[in-house]
Design a protein around this motif. Sequence first.
Motif, short mmCIF file in Angstrom:
data_model
loop_
_atom_site.label_atom_id
_atom_site.label_comp_id
_atom_site.label_asym_id
_atom_site.label_seq_id
_atom_site.Cartn_x
_atom_site.Cartn_y
_atom_site.Cartn_z
N GLU A 195 40.87 50.72 35.82
CA GLU A 195 39.59 50.64 35.09
C GLU A 195 38.45 50.21 36.01
O GLU A 195 37.28 50.36 35.68
N ILE A 196 38.82 49.62 37.14
CA ILE A 196 37.77 49.14 38.05
C ILE A 196 37.08 50.31 38.74
O ILE A 196 35.89 50.24 39.05
N TYR A 256 36.71 43.97 41.93
CA TYR A 256 35.78 44.26 40.83
C TYR A 256 34.32 44.08 41.24
O TYR A 256 33.42 44.55 40.56
N ARG A 257 34.11 43.40 42.36
CA ARG A 257 32.73 43.21 42.81
C ARG A 257 32.28 44.31 43.76
O ARG A 257 31.15 44.30 44.23
N GLU A 315 44.56 45.22 39.44
CA GLU A 315 43.85 45.43 38.19
C GLU A 315 43.26 44.10 37.72
O GLU A 315 42.06 43.97 37.59
N ILE A 316 44.14 43.13 37.53
CA ILE A 316 43.66 41.81 37.10
C ILE A 316 44.23 40.80 38.06
O ILE A 316 45.44 40.56 38.12
N ASN A 317 43.35 40.23 38.79
CA ASN A 317 43.75 39.38 39.90
C ASN A 317 44.74 38.30 39.51
O ASN A 317 45.72 38.06 40.20
N ALA A 318 44.49 37.65 38.37
CA ALA A 318 45.32 36.51 38.01
C ALA A 318 46.63 36.92 37.35
O ALA A 318 47.49 36.09 37.10
N VAL A 319 46.75 38.20 37.06
CA VAL A 319 48.02 38.65 36.46
C VAL A 319 48.84 39.28 37.58
O VAL A 319 48.59 40.39 38.04
N TRP A 371 34.09 40.23 36.04
CA TRP A 371 35.18 40.63 35.13
C TRP A 371 36.44 40.86 35.94
O TRP A 371 36.44 40.74 37.16
N ALA A 372 37.53 41.12 35.27
CA ALA A 372 38.79 41.59 35.85
C ALA A 372 39.51 40.57 36.72
O ALA A 372 40.53 40.88 37.30
N TYR A 373 39.00 39.34 36.83
CA TYR A 373 39.70 38.38 37.69
C TYR A 373 40.84 37.70 36.96
O TYR A 373 41.66 37.05 37.59
N LYS A 374 40.86 37.81 35.65
CA LYS A 374 42.01 37.31 34.91
C LYS A 374 42.11 38.03 33.58
O LYS A 374 41.20 38.78 33.21
#
Lengths: 441, 994
Positions: free
Chosen positions: A124-125, A341-342, A93-97, B826-829
């Motif tokens: 969400e992605i 996400y890309r 979901e969120i790479n850094a988390v 977006w979404a990377y952090k």
Amino acid sequence: MKKILFLILSSTLIFASDQIPGAPQKHPILLKNGVIHTISNGVIHGSILFDNGKITHVGEFIAPQNGAEVIDLEGKHVYPGFIAAVSGIGLVEINAVDVTNDHSERGDFNPNVRANVAYNPDSEIIPTTRSNGVLIANVVPASGLVSGQSSIMMMDGWTWEDATLSHPSGLHINWPQMGTRTRGRYGRTPPIKKQIERRNKSLKALDDIIKQSRAYARLRQTKSRSAENYHDEDLRWESMIPYVQRKIPIYIHANEVRQIDAAVHWAKRQDVNIIIVGGKDAWRTTDLLVENKIPVIYEGVTALPSRRYEDYDQAYKGPLLLQKAGVQFCIASAGSAGAAYRLRNLSNQAAMAAAYGLPKNEALRSITLSAAEILGIDKQVGSLESGKDATLFISNGDPLEIRTTVVQAYIQGRKVDMGDRHKMLFHKYQEKYRQLRILNE
Amino acid sequence: MKIKITIFLSALAILSAQVGPAKELHRNPPRAWALTNATIHATPGKTIESGMVLIRDGMIKSVGTKVKIPKQTTIIDLDGKHVYAGFIESWLDVSTIKKDSSVQAHWNSNMRAYLKAADLFHPKKKELKELRSLGFTTVHITPKGGIFQGSSSLVQLGEIPKVLSGNIAQVIEYAAGGWGSSEYPTSLLGAIAFIRQGFYDADWYGKSIDILDKYPDGNEPIQTDKSLGILFSDKNSQQPFIFRTKNEVYIDRSKKIANEFGLKLWIKGNGYEYRRIDEMPASFLVIPLNYPGKPEVVDPHHALQYSTEQLKHWDMAPDNAAKLADAGFQFALTSSELKKKKDFRKNLARSIRRGLSKADALAALTTTPAKEFGQSKRLGKVAPGFIANLVITDGNYFDGKSAVKAVWIDGNEYEVEPDPLVSVAGDWTLKENGNEWALKLNKSPKGFDGKISMGEKSIKLKTVNIEQDRITFSVDADTILQMGITRFKGTVGEGKASGQVFYADGNSANWTAILDSTKTQKKKDRKKEFASDLELVFPDGAYGLDEDVPSPKTILINDATIWTSGKKGVLKEYDILFQNGKIKKIAKNISLPRGNALIIDGTGKHVTPGLIDAHSHMAGESINEGFENVTAEVRMRDVIDPNDVAIYRALAGGLTTINLLHGSANPIGGQNVVMKLRWGSFSDELIFNQAPQGIKFALGENVKRVRSYGRYPETRMGVEQVIRDAFMAARDYKKSWDTYNKDVKLKRSAIPPRRDLELDAMVEIMEGKRLVHSHSYRQDEILMLTRIAEDYGFTMATFQHVLEGYKVAERLAEHGAGASTFSDWWAYKYEVVDAIPYNGTLMTNAGVTVSFNSDSDELARRMNLEAAKAVKYGGLNEADALKMVTINPAKQLKIDQYVGSLEIGKDADFTIWSGHPLSSYSICEQTWIEGKQYFSLEQDQYFRQRDAKLRNDLIQKILSSPDNGDKPMKPEGKRGNRFDSCNAMEAYTMEGGK
């Protein structure tokens, strides 16, 4: 036409809520007066009919049948859904988390882990990705030497089981780095001797794995009545059986020519089916790939050249070079989970290949039918033909052009909710500026 | 046969007699010698055949062919050997102290200018011996450690080294600990700022001490700092400052620092000087002879990992010294960078073969360093009055094969490779028990070898041992006379030898031998080597320019679609005229008088302004100085790497201007620099000079998560306080200067405020002279920073990334800040969960000047397609979308009066596209900056062919060159791609936090 208009007008309403998975197709749908890009049979100015999630007819003129919903496309375009040949979507979901990452299991040898069980259909992605026409993704685990098994997912569904199109699609191996690095980007590199040791250990492990798997398969699959011949089950080795029996391909992630070279020779020696993923240097060794009929999932067209002296457009023209040499290939967006996400920009990858010489129809095929063929799902998806899944989208132009918008998508005939987090926030803040009288709409 | 005089001297005895009581008994060994019958290389270019050197009490008394030898002097016949002035090793690092915590030490351990190499020199005997064996008699020792490393010293290399001068030069290194180090600076950026601040501090310190001396009352004493005091006096007395450098770019950086502070500059070179020889400062250079080993290219796949630049350097590096000499540089040579000191002579011989004259080489080892080190009257020449430092060789030193026989230091001889007591090499006739043998003895690297033969048959000797005048060897003579293994032992005299032979069966007999001829093997250098015939390109390696960039005075593009990004919008089938690097005219059917105009047929083509990227890290050798939370003193302009191929690749995507920003590791980062991508240029030529100065700030996750140092802040609350605090300090700083400057009395008698580069930059922000570009994500922090800016009276130039800018667009517009954002990241952090691709459109519609940036060397090559996303997401019109990467970033960087649109009078920075610039299928065909063509598809094809051929030729040359035993060069691999994006950097920062 009215229906389309309604669809657009009502978008504000749709975007105001979270996305709802589409209901199973209840009646036939006829898209008429469009430009149908079949991929397999050229471009047809006409109609496409689908029912029960399957395409039933593609032609210049199709008479509407009873109970069919008829949509006038007014010259809009229909394409098969784009297929991401490798991606981490749904596993991150969120790479850094850290806690939102589910792509990298601990350890070096994880042939047993399965991507689809961790695929989050509510990521969400996903809606932002299908908004750009990417409707199918091969979701792959990432870590270690043997990462696990990938699953081909549809970008819609209430659960991961609903969303699974095919599983397992393959086993993923990260080929060891064949060279040694003298200095890392930030100056931290293990000593060369260590690097070579590590590489040799990994290469030996890859040979051992096949040997062990075959031995295990023999133990488990040779029928015998005597109890002492029973061998206890092992999740890891059990999962290896279809791969050493060549039933399912092994995806080898390899970019550098020495990796590709070594992987192909390994596959020959071990008699396994492989697909090269990455393939930055594949153009340097096309003879080997053609001779051994090894397909390449070319990952990341919009990438820097691998070496300082390479042509500035080396990565852009990679697909063209593979096509010219007769290598079976498709184009993928960077498959690492962090790049999930890309994935919505998958078509940009194909477009860049086209800008640098790949024929446009090949570029389009490289993210539809060519990808389906390599993933082994071309009987079901990848082109607009009767009998195949009605997994397709309508756009207002060439979807390889960034400025084009995907208007509506269907996955197995289910109408896709085209809202996403981004559209929702867009409309929310348009409202803010309407309230502030900055926006007069 | 000549019996050599061997002198047994105790150097220790002589030296220890100078100061202190005699130990045991007084020692007074003889100190008067005449070295005769020598080829004397008195000075570079001047040789005396059959000459004589008279030495008395450590000094040279006279030199020449007709020197009267005083009776009491003992003659040493050198028998034709060569005599040189003792060589000066111009660089030897001595290890330094770890940390000084005395009360007089600087706050930062990188400042250790007070140290003196001579105080730290504890040489090992082996080390001294090794240097002497190369002919060195004197060494320039240099402290290593920290940034201001201390003074170098000059030392005689005798058994107990004698210091000739304690203070030769201040040594400076661009040293930085890297991420995770425990002290500022951690980067090249910080190192340069530290050097600059160090000189300002020294200046302030010196002046303050002066004022305190004059006006001790009424001034608060300042903290003693022995380094700053030394720096101040060294600088003012024009002591040289020698900078250690890694390549030609570092030399240029040193040149700039020297200019800024009026330093007498010396350079410790690196082997890459030849690349930018025209740009080199006219300073004394110490050049290492460190030539790269052969690249390993036998495996064609492995060969791919070497960059063309590396292959070329392999071929050209040994020409470096010759090229410097030809260009008239004053330089010394050193073995300092060599892993194996022995390679020094091998590499020196290679330099000679490639065109360095022996006289220049000799000067680089003697007269040049002697002069620069202030010893021209006593070191470097074989001349009366000079210290008796000599090198004795058995042939010309520069031929490589000759041997250093001895060196003399202070008139004392140190044998290196003494002649044997007897000469045994040659052809002998040996008789034994009625047999007559032909014996051949040769000198070998490890001693002696040889063979013995009778008639046609010959056998190699098994082992040959010569000990003083005694010889033993054995031979397996079975094959000739069925004698078994036979051993010989005997004594060698002048031309004859005799002894006993022991047979396999245990019997023995006598043998005798007569020397027929003494064929001493000619030590001729038969190796052939020539100077590289490759031409330099700029920068060297693939895609380097080999001639000046085409820059026609007048350029006319006909019938193109012109995207002006200005008031005229998009003009179809228009002509555009450029003259003298500026835009002259845009109209239909411009006609030109016949002449020197370059006319480009623009039919079907689109012309846009050269694209501008307001957030880049390309060509930045160093990105983050993250140890402290405020580092406003560091400057990206100091770390530009003009060799970064990312520049060329970006030009190939139509980009012409970038904003090179500091990273996002700290709330107040470093000063940015706006650059035009003038590929091939050097030094400051890449800088967009008219662009206002700026600085990078950063908010949010990146700055609060850099926890490896335990650094404040760790919350957004703390970030706000850090920034406010920095401005508060700057305000106070400015006040103290204003007070000081206004008051004449104060200026005379009070200690001045200390100039602080960090606070200077902060004051400039408040004065509106320095633009602030702040990395930001969330709406709260964006809002917060606009408020701080307003409190301190300035306007934010841009918020970078600003992915939640759409939530506070009205505030951005009201404040007047630009927004430089990602098109669709977006979404990377976590702080980008609410980032949306509609951000650009929403902010634009709210009246904010919005640009799209790359933050990535890869994305920077297709910014036109990023602009297209503004059409896709939110429906901006195409002309406005393109402005996201043309005039809007120009406005944000306050360079819009020069670039960013195609309007009369602006710079001729433009890109020609094969089609619609927002189309995925269009490609960049030509890129021009100020009327110069920096990229075109044709030129690129030319480069490809040129470089492919070059690589091939070089690989063939490498394959066919002999293996000289050097360690192979290591491939560069992927290092060509220096930096991809902030996220790569961010990921690393995070790693560092663990």
